[in-house]
Design an enzyme around this catalytic site. Sequence first.
Site, mmCIF file in Angstrom:
data_model
loop_
_atom_site.group_PDB
_atom_site.id
_atom_site.type_symbol
_atom_site.label_atom_id
_atom_site.label_comp_id
_atom_site.label_asym_id
_atom_site.label_seq_id
_atom_site.Cartn_x
_atom_site.Cartn_y
_atom_site.Cartn_z
ATOM 1 N N GLY A 89 4.771 -38.520 11.189
ATOM 2 C CA GLY A 89 4.693 -37.183 11.775
ATOM 3 C C GLY A 89 5.969 -36.623 12.351
ATOM 4 N N GLY B 131 -0.103 -41.219 9.177
ATOM 5 C CA GLY B 131 -0.831 -42.478 9.409
ATOM 6 C C GLY B 131 -1.020 -43.269 8.128
ATOM 7 N N ARG C 99 1.382 -27.925 3.104
ATOM 8 C CA ARG C 99 0.330 -28.697 2.432
ATOM 9 C C ARG C 99 -0.309 -27.936 1.276
ATOM 10 N NH1 ARG C 99 -2.060 -31.515 7.840
ATOM 11 N NH2 ARG C 99 -0.746 -33.352 7.713
ATOM 12 N N LYS D 29 6.760 -45.452 21.263
ATOM 13 C CA LYS D 29 6.228 -46.752 21.673
ATOM 14 C C LYS D 29 6.456 -47.879 20.685
ATOM 15 C CE LYS D 29 2.627 -45.142 24.703
ATOM 16 N NZ LYS D 29 1.204 -44.957 24.888
HETATM 17 P P1 AMP Z 1 6.028 -41.536 17.777
HETATM 18 O O1 AMP Z 1 4.794 -40.695 17.564
HETATM 19 O O2 AMP Z 1 5.744 -42.882 18.321
HETATM 20 O O3 AMP Z 1 6.924 -41.545 16.563
HETATM 21 O O4 AMP Z 1 6.827 -40.824 18.945
HETATM 22 C C1 AMP Z 1 7.392 -39.562 18.837
HETATM 23 C C2 AMP Z 1 7.688 -39.039 20.215
HETATM 24 O O5 AMP Z 1 8.576 -39.920 20.871
HETATM 25 C C3 AMP Z 1 8.358 -37.685 20.231
HETATM 26 O O6 AMP Z 1 7.474 -36.748 20.785
HETATM 27 C C4 AMP Z 1 9.587 -37.891 21.115
HETATM 28 O O7 AMP Z 1 9.769 -36.870 22.062
HETATM 29 C C5 AMP Z 1 9.259 -39.178 21.829
HETATM 30 N N1 AMP Z 1 10.480 -39.883 22.279
HETATM 31 C C6 AMP Z 1 11.556 -40.202 21.534
HETATM 32 N N2 AMP Z 1 12.499 -40.782 22.300
HETATM 33 C C7 AMP Z 1 12.011 -40.837 23.554
HETATM 34 C C8 AMP Z 1 12.528 -41.307 24.797
HETATM 35 N N3 AMP Z 1 13.747 -41.842 24.873
HETATM 36 N N4 AMP Z 1 11.752 -41.196 25.880
HETATM 37 C C9 AMP Z 1 10.525 -40.641 25.796
HETATM 38 N N5 AMP Z 1 9.979 -40.175 24.652
HETATM 39 C C10 AMP Z 1 10.714 -40.267 23.547
#
Ligand code: AMP
Length: 396
Positions: free
Chosen positions: A354, A377, A35, A198
């Site tokens: 991120g 974000g 950054r 999610k």
């Molecule tokens: P996000 O912040 O929603 O982009 O989620 C990122 C996180 O999703 C990372 O820390 C990954 O470890 C987690 N992730 C990715 N694939 C999976 C999975 N199949 N099961 C559980 N966590 C996951």
Amino acid sequence: MKNISSYNFKKKRALIRVDFNVPLNNEREITDDTRLKAAIPTIKHVLKEGGSVVLMSHLGRPEKGFEERYSLKHVVNHLSNLLQTQVDFVKDCIGSEAEAATKNFKPGDVILLENLRFHPEEKKGDKTFAKNLSKHGDVYINEAFGTAHRAHASTAIIADYFPDDKMFGFLVENEIKSIDKVLHNPTSPTTAIIGGAKVSSKITIIEKLLSAVDHLIIGGGMAYTFVKAQGGNIGDSLVEDDYLELAMKLLDQAENKGVKIHLPIDTIAADKFADDANVKTCKTNNIGKGWLGLDIGGKSVEKFSKVIEESKTILWNGPMGVFEMKAFQNGTVSIAKAIARATENGAFSLIGGGDSVSAINKFHLADKVSYVSTGGGAMLEYLEGKDLPGIAAIKS
Ligand code: AMP
């Protein structure tokens, strides 16, 4: 709108809102200076054009005024080295000492003000606080894309005090240009790759992308909600049961809009959420009880890579699996490499959000893609079509 490249900075004090929210270790050393480096071109440009620079930023999340561990004094030396210019530090961002320091400023001088968030007024978007900050500059530059979605005093409210002398820095200009290119001016075929944990956090962006892309690849934990919605047996994989209906609706919407959705056909499943788990490769719709899908399998990598390599515009947000663990990083690395190959063959690729940014850095592929966004974000909200206060304040 004023433009940083054509503005005359001669003898002007440029007040620049930067994002120096860098990670520090227990010894207060900077562990990642991305950054700081990102803001250097804008700072150097102002100095080269005969101006002086006052830098303001937040660092961390101080709760109760001054906290030593969040002091921006920890970045002064490193910043001076990067700029090869002495950077002076002022112990407060407003008040008589700060005003005296920036008042009789000479061209070429650089000052860094103390953490804005030591004053609760910053996050509240307080007008008086913004006005006091504005006294430090003749011209205001917003170079903090990461906080552009917040209506804070230094990111948005302050712009009112510079009606004719406000602009974006190079970094924010590039961020906006890159995202606009993907959303409004893409070369087809266009592919978005969405992963991460999610579905619930990515619904709005998926809906928006359905009007902008030809292909949508869905991986990571969120893929299992889609597979379950279609009747698959996902074992103990991550799932959001409240979103099954919505997942089906998104699949229908995609079909109506002619967008091809690609879900993982195979999965690396584990018997526990750990690097040393027993693993098996299986069909994503037949995982079985006691197993959880933690990465996409080899056939999915092959299928996704083919779509990616045939694309001319690519957006990637969110990992394909639990890439933090070695046993489940292959899907994410392979997709990152496919994006790098597509870019080499002339595609435009934007990586944002991120965890995909950490992944691309971890695998040393950041310089093999077209643009890596600095604002997690903020980038997502901009992609969702929201008006970001920090951007609107400059454009209005
Ligand atoms: P996000 O912040 O929603 O982009 O989620 C990122 C996180 O999703 C990372 O820390 C990954 O470890 C987690 N992730 C990715 N694939 C999976 C999975 N199949 N099961 C559980 N966590 C996951």
